[in-house]
Design a protein around this motif. Structure first.
Motif, PDB file in Angstrom:
ATOM      1  N   ALA A   1     -48.069  -3.715  45.561  1.00 13.49           N
ATOM      2  CA  ALA A   1     -47.191  -4.707  45.218  1.00 13.49           C
ATOM      3  C   ALA A   1     -47.025  -5.993  45.529  1.00 13.49           C
ATOM      4  N   ASN A   2     -47.775  -6.816  45.543  1.00  7.81           N
ATOM      5  CA  ASN A   2     -47.566  -7.965  46.151  1.00  7.81           C
ATOM      6  C   ASN A   2     -46.499  -8.979  45.133  1.00  7.81           C
ATOM      7  N   LEU A   3     -45.649  -9.174  44.770  1.00  7.04           N
ATOM      8  CA  LEU A   3     -45.180 -10.127  44.139  1.00  7.04           C
ATOM      9  C   LEU A   3     -45.181 -11.429  44.092  1.00  7.04           C
ATOM     10  N   ASP A   4     -45.569 -11.408  45.161  1.00 11.39           N
ATOM     11  CA  ASP A   4     -46.142 -13.195  45.018  1.00 11.39           C
ATOM     12  C   ASP A   4     -47.464 -13.890  45.041  1.00 11.39           C
TER      13      ASP A   4
ATOM     14  N   MET B   1     -40.305  -9.124  53.074  1.00 11.38           N
ATOM     15  CA  MET B   1     -40.969  -8.138  53.049  1.00 11.38           C
ATOM     16  C   MET B   1     -40.865  -7.539  51.797  1.00 11.38           C
ATOM     17  N   TYR B   2     -39.744  -7.945  51.647  1.00  8.16           N
ATOM     18  CA  TYR B   2     -39.124  -6.523  50.067  1.00  8.16           C
ATOM     19  C   TYR B   2     -39.931  -6.834  48.926  1.00  8.16           C
ATOM     20  N   ARG B   3     -40.942  -8.061  49.087  1.00 13.31           N
ATOM     21  CA  ARG B   3     -41.813  -9.246  47.592  1.00 13.31           C
ATOM     22  C   ARG B   3     -43.115  -8.362  48.195  1.00 13.31           C
ATOM     23  N   GLY B   4     -43.211  -7.093  49.327  1.00 10.68           N
ATOM     24  CA  GLY B   4     -44.746  -7.020  49.366  1.00 10.68           C
ATOM     25  C   GLY B   4     -45.376  -8.268  50.529  1.00 10.68           C
ATOM     26  N   MET B   5     -44.697  -9.166  50.821  1.00 12.75           N
ATOM     27  CA  MET B   5     -45.663 -10.273  50.754  1.00 12.75           C
ATOM     28  C   MET B   5     -45.932 -10.533  52.810  1.00 12.75           C
TER      29      MET B   5
END
Length: 496
Positions: free
Chosen positions: A377-380, A435-439
Motif C-alpha cells: 500500500a502506497n501511503l502517498d 520506504m516506510y510509506r511504500g514509495m
C-alpha cells in the motif's frame, strides 16, 4: 567666512530643493490615495461601474486560456507575502552580516509598515472582492487596497534603494526600470486573475509610493542631521556602503575556464546518467532471484507490516524534508547567506548546479527506467514519476552534501560538524520514511546514493567551490577574525 557660509549653504540648499520635490511627489501620492479611498468607501457611481466592467473584460479575456493563467499565477506569486518576506529577511540578515545595521533597520521598518497598512486599511474600507463569471483563483479577505500591489511596491522599492550602490552606474537605470515593470505586472495580474478591481491596485500603488517615500525621506533626514552628505536618490540611500553590500567585490571570475568546465560537466552528466540507467534497468528487470530482488521484496513488506498511526504521521513529516518545497527553501536561505558571509559566487554556483543536475538526472532516469512502485500500500498514492531513483532521497543527499562540503573547510568552529551530521542524518531519515510509506525499494535508495555521490563528486572536481581558501584547507573564518569582527561591531555601536 563668507566662503564657509556659502559652502555649508550650498549642500543644504541642494538637499532642500531635492527634498521639496520629493515631498511634493510623496504628498501627491498620499493625496491621490486619500481621494481614491473616499471614492471607494462611498461607492462613487462612475468608479463602481468602471471597476466592474474592467473585471468582467479581464475575466473574459483570461479565463479561457489555461497557459496564460499559469503564467499570471507565477508572476503574482512574486508579490505575495511569502516571497516578499523571504527577500526582505534574507536582505536584512545579509546586511547585518556585512555590518550595515542602518540599512537593515530601514528595511525592517519599511517592510513592517507595509504589513501593518495593508490589513488595517482593508478592515477600514471593508470592500468585497470582485465577482466574475468564471472564477480563476481565490484570495481571502477584503479587496481595497491590493496587498500585492502595496507590498511589491514597498518591498522591491526599498530593496532597490538599499542595493543601488552595489550596482555599476550603467546598470542602475535598467534596474529601476526592471523593478518598475515587475511591480506593474504584479498589480496587473491581480486584476487579470479577478481578485482585485483596478482601483484596488491603483490604491496599493499610491499607498506604497507614499509610504516608501516617507521612509526614504526620514532616512535621508537622519543622515543630514548627523552631518553626512545626502546624495541624489538615484544613487541609493547610502552610496558609501556600495563595496560592502556588493555580493562578491573581490571575485574576478567565477570559473577560471568556463568553456572547458561546461564541457566537462556535460560529459560527466552523460556518464552519470549511463551508470544510473544501467543499475536501474538491472535491479528493475534483470535481478530476479538475486540479493537485490530479495531486498526489494522483503524490506517494503517488513515496513508495511509495522505501520502504526504515530509512525505514519512521523514518516509523513520526515518525508517532507526531501520534497521540492523544503529543498528549495533551504537552498534559497543558504545561498544568500554564503554570499553575505564569504563574498563568493562559486559556492553558490556549486549548490545551484548540484540541484539542477540532480533534478535533470532524476527526471530523465525515472522516465527511461519506468520502474513500478513496491507491491504494498502506497501511503502517498499515485505519483507521476516512477520509483527509480528516489527523487526525495537524491535531492536531500545532493543538498546537504553540497552544504557540508562548503561550510566544513571554511570555519574552524565546532558547529561545522553539525553540517556533516546533517549530510548523513537527513538522507537516511528521508530514505527510511519513503520506504516506510511504500514509495520506494531499497535499490531506489541505492540509485539515489549513486546519483548524489557521482554528481557531487563531479561538481566538486570541476567547480572547486572552495578554491578561494588560502593555504588549501585553511579556514576562512578563524578565532582572531571573529574577535576583530566583535571589536568592529562594538566600535560602531559606540559611534552611534
Amino acid at each position: 567666512m563668507t566662503a564657509v557660509r556659502e559652502m555649508t549653504r550650498r549642500p543644504f540648499g541642494q538637499f532642500a530643493g531635492r527634498s521639496v520635490a520629493g515631498l511634493l511627489a510623496v504628498a501627491g501620492a498620499g493625496v491621490g490615495f486619500g481621494v481614491l479611498l473616499m471614492l471607494v468607501r462611498f461607492h462613487w457611481g462612475p468608479l463602481y461601474h468602471a471597476d466592474r466592467e474592467a473585471a468582467a473584460w479581464f475575466n473574459g479575456l483570461v479565463a479561457p486560456h489555461h497557459a496564460l493563467v499559469t503564467v499570471l499565477r507565477a508572476i503574482t506569486d512574486l508579490g505575495g507575502r511569502p516571497v516578499l518576506i523571504w527577500l526582505v529577511t534574507i536582505a536584512v540578515v545579509g546586511l547585518l552580516i556585512r555590518r550595515q545595521a542602518r540599512l537593515a533597520v530601514y528595511l525592517i521598518i519599511t517592510g513592517v509598515g507595509g504589513l501593518i497598512l495593508d490589513p488595517s486599511l482593508k478592515a477600514l474600507v471593508g470592500r468585497l472582492r470582485p465577482v466574475v463569471d468564471v472564477p480563476i483563483t481565490h484570495a481571502p479577505g477584503n479587496s481595497f487596497p491590493s496587498g500585492h500591489a502595496l507590498g511589491s511596491f514597498v518591498a522591491y522599492g526599498a530593496l532597490l534603494l538599499v542595493f543601488l550602490p552595489a550596482m555599476a552606474p550603467r546598470w542602475r537605470k535598467p534596474a529601476i526600470a526592471v523593478v518598475g515593470v515587475l511591480v506593474f505586472l504584479i498589480g496587473l495580474t491581480r486584476i487579470a486573475l479577478g481578485v482585485h478591481f483596478v482601483s484596488d491596485v491603483l490604491g496599493g500603488w499610491l499607498l506604497g509610493a507614499a509610504w516608501l517615500g516617507v521612509s526614504a525621506y526620514a532616512f535621508r533626514l537622519w543622515r543630514r542631521e548627523r552631518g553626512r552628505p545626502v546624495p541624489p536618490i538615484s544613487e541609493g540611500l547610502e552610496p558609501e556602503a556600495g563595496e560592502e553590500i556588493t555580493p562578491a567585490p573581490d571575485e574576478e571570475r567565477v570559473l577560471e575556464h568556463p568553456r572547458s568546465s561546461v564541457a566537462e560537466l556535460l560529459v560527466g552528466w552523460v556518464l552519470v546518467f549511463g551508470v544510473l540507467y544501467a543499475f536501474g534497468m538491472y535491479v528493475s528487470y534483470h535481478a530476479k532471484g538475486t540479493f537485490f530482488d530479495t531486498l526489494d521484496t522483503e524490506v517494503p513488506r517488513w515496513f508495511a507490516a509495522r505501520r502504526t498511526d504515530p509512525l505514519t504521521e512521523l514518516s509523513w513529516w520526515w518525508s517532507k524534508f526531501g520534497d521540492t518545497h523544503a529543498i528549495l527553501l533551504v537552498s534559497l536561505v543558504f545561498c544568500p547567506l554564503v554570499l553575505a558571509v564569504w563574498k563568493r559566487w562559486r559556492p553558490v554556483l556549486f549548490v545551484v548546479l548540484a540541484m539542477f543536475g540532480e533534478l535533470s538526472l532524476f527526471l530523465v532516469t525515472a522516465r527511461v527506467v519506468e520502474r513500478p512502485r513496491p507491491p504494498v500500500a502506497n501511503l502517498d498514492g499515485h505519483l507521476p514519476t516512477s520509483s527509480y531513483p528516489s527523487g526525495h532521497i537524491a535531492a536531500t543527499i545532493c543538498l546537504w552534501a553540497a552544504i557540508a562540503l562548503i561550510v566544513f573547510p571554511r570555519t574552524d568552529r565546532w558547529w561545522r560538524w553539525l553540517f556533516v551530521a546533517l549530510a548523513v542524518i537527513m538522507p537516511v531519515g528521508v530514505a527510511v520514511s519513503r520506504m516506510y510509506r511504500g514509495m520506494h525499494h531499497p535499490t531506489d535508495f541505492m540509485g539515489a546514493i549513486l546519483l548524489g555521490a557521482l554528481w557531487i563528486g563531479l561538481l566538486h572536481w570541476v567547480v572547486r567551490p572552495n578554491a578561494d581558501l588560502r593555504d588549501g584547507n585553511r579556514p576562512a573564518i578563524e578565532s582572531e577574525q571573529v574577535h576583530q569582527l566583535g571589536d568592529e561591531l562594538a566600535r560602531a555601536g559606540r559611534e552611534e
